[in-house]
Design a protein around this motif. Structure first.
Motif, PDB file in Angstrom:
ATOM      1  N   LEU A 106       7.243 -27.810 177.264  1.00 38.81           N
ATOM      2  CA  LEU A 106       6.626 -28.784 176.383  1.00 38.81           C
ATOM      3  C   LEU A 106       6.702 -28.798 175.061  1.00 38.81           C
ATOM      4  O   LEU A 106       6.616 -29.558 174.335  1.00 38.81           O
ATOM      5  N   ALA A 107       6.703 -27.466 174.484  1.00 37.26           N
ATOM      6  CA  ALA A 107       6.596 -26.899 173.244  1.00 37.26           C
ATOM      7  C   ALA A 107       8.067 -27.571 172.603  1.00 37.26           C
ATOM      8  O   ALA A 107       8.106 -27.874 171.555  1.00 37.26           O
ATOM      9  N   ARG A 108       9.011 -27.200 173.329  1.00 34.07           N
ATOM     10  CA  ARG A 108      10.536 -27.696 172.973  1.00 34.07           C
ATOM     11  C   ARG A 108      10.485 -29.226 172.874  1.00 34.07           C
ATOM     12  O   ARG A 108      11.159 -29.742 171.840  1.00 34.07           O
ATOM     13  N   THR A 117      17.906 -29.772 171.632  1.00 34.73           N
ATOM     14  CA  THR A 117      16.660 -29.197 171.643  1.00 34.73           C
ATOM     15  C   THR A 117      15.616 -29.907 172.465  1.00 34.73           C
ATOM     16  O   THR A 117      14.915 -28.864 173.226  1.00 34.73           O
ATOM     17  N   TYR A 118      15.976 -30.975 173.229  1.00 30.41           N
ATOM     18  CA  TYR A 118      14.727 -31.633 174.079  1.00 30.41           C
ATOM     19  C   TYR A 118      15.185 -31.230 175.492  1.00 30.41           C
ATOM     20  O   TYR A 118      16.292 -30.930 175.774  1.00 30.41           O
ATOM     21  N   PRO A 119      14.204 -30.617 176.282  1.00 27.23           N
ATOM     22  CA  PRO A 119      14.389 -30.042 177.672  1.00 27.23           C
ATOM     23  C   PRO A 119      14.839 -31.297 178.909  1.00 27.23           C
ATOM     24  O   PRO A 119      13.803 -31.463 179.441  1.00 27.23           O
ATOM     25  N   GLU A 120      15.680 -31.960 178.613  1.00 27.75           N
ATOM     26  CA  GLU A 120      16.016 -33.302 179.396  1.00 27.75           C
ATOM     27  C   GLU A 120      16.082 -32.662 180.677  1.00 27.75           C
ATOM     28  O   GLU A 120      15.523 -33.423 181.561  1.00 27.75           O
ATOM     29  N   LYS A 121      16.898 -31.658 180.998  1.00 28.80           N
ATOM     30  CA  LYS A 121      16.954 -31.209 182.352  1.00 28.80           C
ATOM     31  C   LYS A 121      15.815 -30.946 183.166  1.00 28.80           C
ATOM     32  O   LYS A 121      15.414 -31.192 184.575  1.00 28.80           O
ATOM     33  N   PHE A 122      14.710 -30.142 182.362  1.00 24.54           N
ATOM     34  CA  PHE A 122      13.440 -29.957 183.080  1.00 24.54           C
ATOM     35  C   PHE A 122      12.820 -31.277 183.388  1.00 24.54           C
ATOM     36  O   PHE A 122      12.245 -31.184 184.355  1.00 24.54           O
ATOM     37  N   TRP A 123      12.779 -32.171 182.404  1.00 26.02           N
ATOM     38  CA  TRP A 123      12.015 -33.343 182.529  1.00 26.02           C
ATOM     39  C   TRP A 123      12.715 -34.010 183.830  1.00 26.02           C
ATOM     40  O   TRP A 123      11.997 -34.463 184.572  1.00 26.02           O
TER      41      TRP A 123
END
Length: 327
Positions: free
Chosen positions: A170-172, A276-282
C-alpha cells in the motif's frame, strides 16, 4: 446440438478444409488462409474502429488479425441460434517464448513499429482510464480487502500473507499516486488525445506470433486511445516477473524500443511510475476478493508468496533501471 458457430462459416466466400479448437475460438484451415472464428461480445461500433486500425497497420506491412467480411460485406455474422461471431485472419506461428531473449526483443521491436502507425481520429469514448483514478481506486480496494480479512479473521495462508504484506505494498501504491501527481502525466495524456495515439491494450507474449521470417500481432480487442508507453510497460512487466527482474534484459528492451520509436523524458518518467505501482499485488488481491473465498487457490497463494519474496528486488529494479533518463 451447439456447433460452436461452425454453421456461420457458410456465410463466407471460402472453403473450410478442417477445424480445431484453439484458445478462445475455432481455428479454421481454409482455401484462402488460416482464420479464427470467435464469438463476438463487444459493440459493433468499436469493432468497426478496430478494423479501421488493423487495415491501416496491414497497409503499412504489419501482419495483424484483420476481420474477414461475410458475403453481405459485414464483419459480424449470426448463427441459427442468434449468436454473433467474427472471423479473423490467422498466422501459423508460435507464441513469443518468454525465455528467448531474441524473441523478446523481436516482440519489443514489433511493438515500437506498430506504435508509430497506430493513430486514428480521437474518440474520447474509447480513451483509456485516467491512471491517477485507477491507482486511487486500486488502493481503496486494497484497504477494503484488508478491512474484510481483519474483520472476519485470517483463516488461510493467502489471508495471513496478505495481512503481513499489505502495508508495504500500500505504501508503494501511495508513492506511485504522489509521483504521478507531481509528474507530467496530464501533459502526456493531453498529447495522446491530440495526436490520436492508440494502444494495443493487451500486448503480451500470447498475442505475439513468431513466424519463420516475420512477426505477427493479434488480440487487439482491448485497444484504446492513450499513452502508448503503457503497452511497453505491460509487456516488460510480464517478461521481467518471469526473469526475476533482470535489469540487463530490461535495458535491452528499452534500447530496442527507443531505436525504433524514441522514448521521451516524460514517457521515461511515466514508465518509472508504472513500475512503482504494485500492480501484480493488486491483481492477486482483487482475484481473491471477487472469487469464492471458501476455497482459495493454492496457486494464487504461491504467487503471492513469490511476489512477497521478490518485493525488495522489484523495488531495487525500479530505482536502478529508471534512476536517470538514458537517452
Amino acid at each position: 446440438m451447439y456447433d460452436y458457430g461452425f454453421s456461420v462459416l457458410e456465410q463466407y466466400e471460402l472453403t473450410v478444409k478442417s477445424t480445431a479448437r484453439t484458445r478462445g475460438g475455432l481455428l479454421c484451415q481454409t482455401d484462402r488462409s488460416p482464420a479464427v472464428l470467435r464469438e463476438q461480445r463487444g459493440s459493433g461500433k468499436k469493432l468497426q474502429k478496430q478494423q479501421e486500425l488493423l487495415l491501416k497497420l496491414e497497409e503499412n506491412g504489419c501482419l495483424v488479425d484483420t476481420f474477414l467480411e461475410n458475403k453481405e460485406g459485414e464483419l459480424i455474422s449470426t448463427d441459427r441460434d442468434g449468436i454473433s461471431y467474427t472471423l479473423q485472419r490467422w498466422y501459423e506461428g508460435r507464441e513469443c517464448d518468454t525465455r528467448s531473449r531474441e524473441q523478446i526483443l523481436q516482440a519489443v521491436g514489433m511493438l515500437a513499429g506498430i506504435h508509430k502507425e497506430m493513430k486514428l481520429p480521437t474518440d474520447l469514448s474509447y480513451m483509456e482510464e485516467n491512471l491517477n483514478d485507477e491507482y486511487q481506486r486500486h488502493n481503496q480496494e486494497l484497504r477494503k480487502i484488508r478491512r474484510f480479512i481483519r474483520k472476519k479473521g485470517p483463516a488461510c495462508a493467502f489471508e495471513k500473507e496478505y495481512l503481513k504484506s499489505v502495508e508495504w505494498f500500500l505504501a508503494r501504491g501511495e508513492l506511485a499516486v504522489n509521483m504521478l501527481r507531481a509528474s507530467s502525466y496530464a501533459d502526456l495524456r493531453e498529447k495522446a488525445k491530440e495526436e490520436g495515439t492508440v494502444c494495443h491494450g493487451e500486448y503480451n507474449q500470447h498475442n505475439v506470433l513468431i513466424l519463420k521470417s516475420k512477426t505477427a500481432v493479434t488480440g487487439f480487442s482491448h485497444w484504446c486511445f492513450g499513452i502508448q508507453i503503457g503497452d511497453l510497460y505491460h509487456f516488460m512487466r510480464k517478461i521481467l516477473e518471469k526473469s526475476g527482474w533482470n535489469i540487463n534484459l530490461a535495458e535491452e528492451m528499452l534500447k530496442t524500443y527507443h531505436r525504433i520509436r524514441p522514448i521521451s523524458a516524460e514517457e521515461w518518467e511515466n514508465l518509472k511510475i508504472r513500475f512503482t505501482y504494485p500492480e501484480k499485488f493488486w491483481k492477486l488481491s482483487n482475484y481473491y476478493y471477487t472469487h469464492n473465498k471458501a476455497w482459495i487457490s493454492e496457486k494464487n497463494t504461491e504467487k503471492l508468496q513469490a511476489l512477497i519474496r521478490q518485493k525488495e528486488k522489484w523495488e531495487a529494479f525500479g530505482e536502478q533501471c529508471f534512476k536517470e533518463y538514458n537517452f
